[in-house]
Design a protein around this motif. Structure first.
Motif, PDB file in Angstrom:
ATOM      1  N   MET A  69       1.041  -1.236   0.064  1.00 36.54           N
ATOM      2  CA  MET A  69       0.152  -0.250   0.454  1.00 36.54           C
ATOM      3  C   MET A  69       0.765   1.085  -0.062  1.00 36.54           C
ATOM      4  O   MET A  69       0.875   2.402  -0.401  1.00 36.54           O
ATOM      5  N   ILE A  70       1.557   1.327   1.090  1.00 36.42           N
ATOM      6  CA  ILE A  70       2.544   2.022   1.228  1.00 36.42           C
ATOM      7  C   ILE A  70       3.504   2.354   0.241  1.00 36.42           C
ATOM      8  O   ILE A  70       3.925   3.818  -0.790  1.00 36.42           O
ATOM      9  N   LEU A  71       3.921   1.164  -0.351  1.00 35.65           N
ATOM     10  CA  LEU A  71       5.095   1.009  -1.590  1.00 35.65           C
ATOM     11  C   LEU A  71       3.823   1.457  -2.566  1.00 35.65           C
ATOM     12  O   LEU A  71       4.772   2.386  -3.606  1.00 35.65           O
ATOM     13  N   GLN A  72       2.786   1.285  -2.704  1.00 46.13           N
ATOM     14  CA  GLN A  72       2.219   2.098  -4.524  1.00 46.13           C
ATOM     15  C   GLN A  72       2.188   3.443  -4.264  1.00 46.13           C
ATOM     16  O   GLN A  72       2.631   4.284  -4.829  1.00 46.13           O
ATOM     17  N   GLN A  73       1.859   3.994  -3.264  1.00 42.15           N
ATOM     18  CA  GLN A  73       1.865   5.147  -2.572  1.00 42.15           C
ATOM     19  C   GLN A  73       3.509   5.942  -3.440  1.00 42.15           C
ATOM     20  O   GLN A  73       3.326   6.948  -3.592  1.00 42.15           O
ATOM     21  N   LEU A  74       4.107   5.177  -3.020  1.00 41.17           N
ATOM     22  CA  LEU A  74       5.991   5.970  -3.137  1.00 41.17           C
ATOM     23  C   LEU A  74       6.003   6.442  -5.152  1.00 41.17           C
ATOM     24  O   LEU A  74       6.175   7.055  -5.380  1.00 41.17           O
ATOM     25  N   ILE A  75       5.272   4.371  -5.581  1.00 45.51           N
ATOM     26  CA  ILE A  75       5.819   4.729  -6.346  1.00 45.51           C
ATOM     27  C   ILE A  75       4.722   6.056  -7.578  1.00 45.51           C
ATOM     28  O   ILE A  75       4.993   6.536  -8.084  1.00 45.51           O
ATOM     29  N   ILE A  76       3.236   6.187  -6.767  1.00 46.88           N
ATOM     30  CA  ILE A  76       2.888   7.350  -7.718  1.00 46.88           C
ATOM     31  C   ILE A  76       3.570   8.757  -6.978  1.00 46.88           C
ATOM     32  O   ILE A  76       3.764   9.084  -8.117  1.00 46.88           O
ATOM     33  N   LEU A  77       3.867   8.664  -6.046  1.00 48.26           N
ATOM     34  CA  LEU A  77       4.570  10.154  -5.149  1.00 48.26           C
ATOM     35  C   LEU A  77       5.944  10.078  -6.691  1.00 48.26           C
ATOM     36  O   LEU A  77       6.439  11.416  -7.261  1.00 48.26           O
ATOM     37  N   GLY A  78       7.028   8.996  -6.705  1.00 47.91           N
ATOM     38  CA  GLY A  78       8.041   8.787  -7.686  1.00 47.91           C
ATOM     39  C   GLY A  78       7.930   8.790  -9.116  1.00 47.91           C
ATOM     40  O   GLY A  78       8.464  10.037 -10.200  1.00 47.91           O
ATOM     41  N   LYS A  79       6.682   8.582  -9.241  1.00 54.25           N
ATOM     42  CA  LYS A  79       6.273   9.207 -11.196  1.00 54.25           C
ATOM     43  C   LYS A  79       5.937  10.132 -10.964  1.00 54.25           C
ATOM     44  O   LYS A  79       6.328  11.373 -12.258  1.00 54.25           O
ATOM     45  N   ALA A  80       5.150  11.123 -10.492  1.00 56.99           N
ATOM     46  CA  ALA A  80       5.034  12.293 -10.606  1.00 56.99           C
ATOM     47  C   ALA A  80       6.301  13.207 -10.375  1.00 56.99           C
ATOM     48  O   ALA A  80       6.351  14.657 -11.533  1.00 56.99           O
ATOM     49  N   SER A  81       7.169  12.875  -9.603  1.00 59.76           N
ATOM     50  CA  SER A  81       8.129  14.012  -9.503  1.00 59.76           C
ATOM     51  C   SER A  81       9.114  13.700 -10.949  1.00 59.76           C
ATOM     52  O   SER A  81       9.431  14.458 -11.484  1.00 59.76           O
ATOM     53  N   ARG A  82       9.095  12.142 -11.090  1.00 59.14           N
ATOM     54  CA  ARG A  82       9.975  12.435 -12.694  1.00 59.14           C
ATOM     55  C   ARG A  82       9.225  13.205 -12.993  1.00 59.14           C
ATOM     56  O   ARG A  82       9.597  13.073 -14.332  1.00 59.14           O
ATOM     57  N   ALA A  83       8.205  13.105 -13.598  1.00 61.81           N
ATOM     58  CA  ALA A  83       6.947  13.451 -14.578  1.00 61.81           C
ATOM     59  C   ALA A  83       7.385  15.103 -14.631  1.00 61.81           C
ATOM     60  O   ALA A  83       7.321  16.267 -15.997  1.00 61.81           O
TER      61      ALA A  83
END
Lengths: 153, 261
Positions: B1-15
């Motif tokens: 769950m937290i991992l998923q959130q972190l992935i979303i966060l990472g994706k957003a920052s990268r974009a």
């Protein structure tokens, strides 16, 4: 699309108004007139105390601004303060024995150097020294003296 | 769950970083294309017309009102200390140093920046930019560079007009309505406002603001998602990002210019 002449006209008007506004800011609002690089000469004066005087503080003669303070330095030997000021070169007839004092505009206003014209025939030129000076009045000192006198009575 | 959130966060920052990178690349490309403006000078004049002349009346009116408000506010504060004669100094310094460049840039972003984004975005949606490329016309040189340069050229002029009109507005309220002495208003202003420290710094500020607002507007238009929703979002982003970056840049520039005094 407007035809080109009309467009050019409007752009021309816009740029002209913009430049006029800049000129108004430079000439009417700021101190460009007293700045005018070519038209100043420098004199120094030695004060005992300049408390509150700053670089760019005005230099006034008979209440009219004629220049500004350029540098303020402490002389390490005599522990006096050397104040270098620029004065507009169209004011070239200040007698050499004029007196410089540090005054306050209003009771809380800013400090300025006030010149009081002397009587000599020779005039201040670039690099001359003003010998007769009055130190800045420090309000706390005056109050202290006043209290001291009261207590003595 | 937290991992998923972190992935979303990472994706957003990268974009986000990627967008920032694209903005810088576009900027470098535009700088490289600046010499081409001398061969197409009429495009620059046209953009000065669209960005400058159309914003002219807005700036004039806004400047006068801001000046009048400064006149009222300054007077009431100064009157408490019996220093009404310093009204000119207060009005001139606050307008020339801060309000002139900043409010002009904010209005410019709303009035001209959004129009730029919508225009370039629509060019992209209707594939005009692509067809220019087909005809071996570089859309960056043809469309973006004139707009960027016009923005940098126009904003200092608009800010100067704003400041000049604002000071006149302050005089109108101070002298005609509240009865401050007109001589004191101007003479105190002249002895306190410095040509280099105050006026030149104000102009330098507005040059930077012109650069950043038009750069954002042009980039958002050029980088828009080619749909009608994409253009509308890009336009909104232009106004929001321009306003925020103007205010942040203003803080940095003010700290650099006036920090040491």
């Amino acid at each position: 699309m407007l035809n080109n002449t009309k467009l050019d006209l409007w752009v021309g008007i816009f740029v002209a108004v913009g430049v006029l506004a800049l000129l108004m800011l430079a000439l009417n609002v700021s101190n460009l007139k007293t700045h005018a690089g070519d038209g100043v000469y420098y004199v120094t004066a030695r004060f005992e105390n300049v408390s509150g005087l700053k670089v760019r503080s005005p230099v006034m003669l008979a209440g009219v601004r004629i220049g500004q303070v350029e540098t303020i330095e402490l002389d390490p030997e005599s522990l006096d303060v050397l104040v270098r000021m620029s004065i507009a070169s169209n004011i070239a007839t200040i007698p050499i024995d004029s007196m410089a004092g540090i005054y306050t505009a209003g009771i809380l206003g800013e400090r300025y150097v006030g010149l009081e014209a002397g009587i000599e025939e020779d005039f201040l030129i670039d690099g001359s020294n003003i010998h007769r000076t009055n130190p800045a009045m420090v309000l706390e000192k005056l109050i202290g003296q006043f209290m001291f006198n009261k207590v003595e009575e | 769950m937290i991992l998923q959130q972190l992935i979303i966060l990472g994706k957003a920052s990268r974009a986000w970083l990627e967008r920032l990178g694209r903005a810088y690349i576009l900027f470098a490309y535009m700088v490289w294309g600046i010499p081409s403006i001398f061969r197409r000078f009429h495009l620059f004049i046209q953009q000065v017309y669209f960005l400058g002349v159309f914003s002219f009346l807005l700036i004039l009116i806004a400047g006068f009102f801001v000046g009048m408000v400064m006149g009222f506010q300054g007077y009431h504060t100064l009157a408490k200390f019996g220093a009404e004669s310093s009204l000119g100094v207060v009005v001139a310094l606050s307008i020339v140093r801060e309000l002139g460049p900043v409010i002009t840039a904010l209005l410019f972003a709303g009035r001209a920046g959004s129009a730029l984004t919508a225009e370039i975005g629509l060019m992209k949606v209707t594939e005009q930019l692509a067809s220019m490329e087909m005809m071996a016309v570089d859309p960056v040189k043809q469309v973006l560079v004139p707009r960027l340069l016009a923005g940098i050229f126009v904003l200092p002029l608009l800010a100067a007009i704003f400041s000049a009109v604002g000071i006149l507005g302050g005089e109108f309220v101070g002298v005609a309505v509240l009865g401050v002495d007109s001589g004191a208003y101007w003479s105190q202003m002249q002895s306190s406002v410095d040509i280099y420290n105050d006026i030149l710094n104000g102009i330098v500020k507005s040059i930077f603001f012109g650069l950043i607002t038009t750069w954002i507007a042009v980039f958002e238009g050029y980088d828009t998602v080619p749909t009608s929703e994409g253009v509308s979002r890009a336009t909104t982003r232009t106004v929001v990002y321009s306003a925020l970056s103007v205010l942040a840049l203003d803080f940095i520039l003010t700290a650099l210019m006036f920090g040491e005094h």
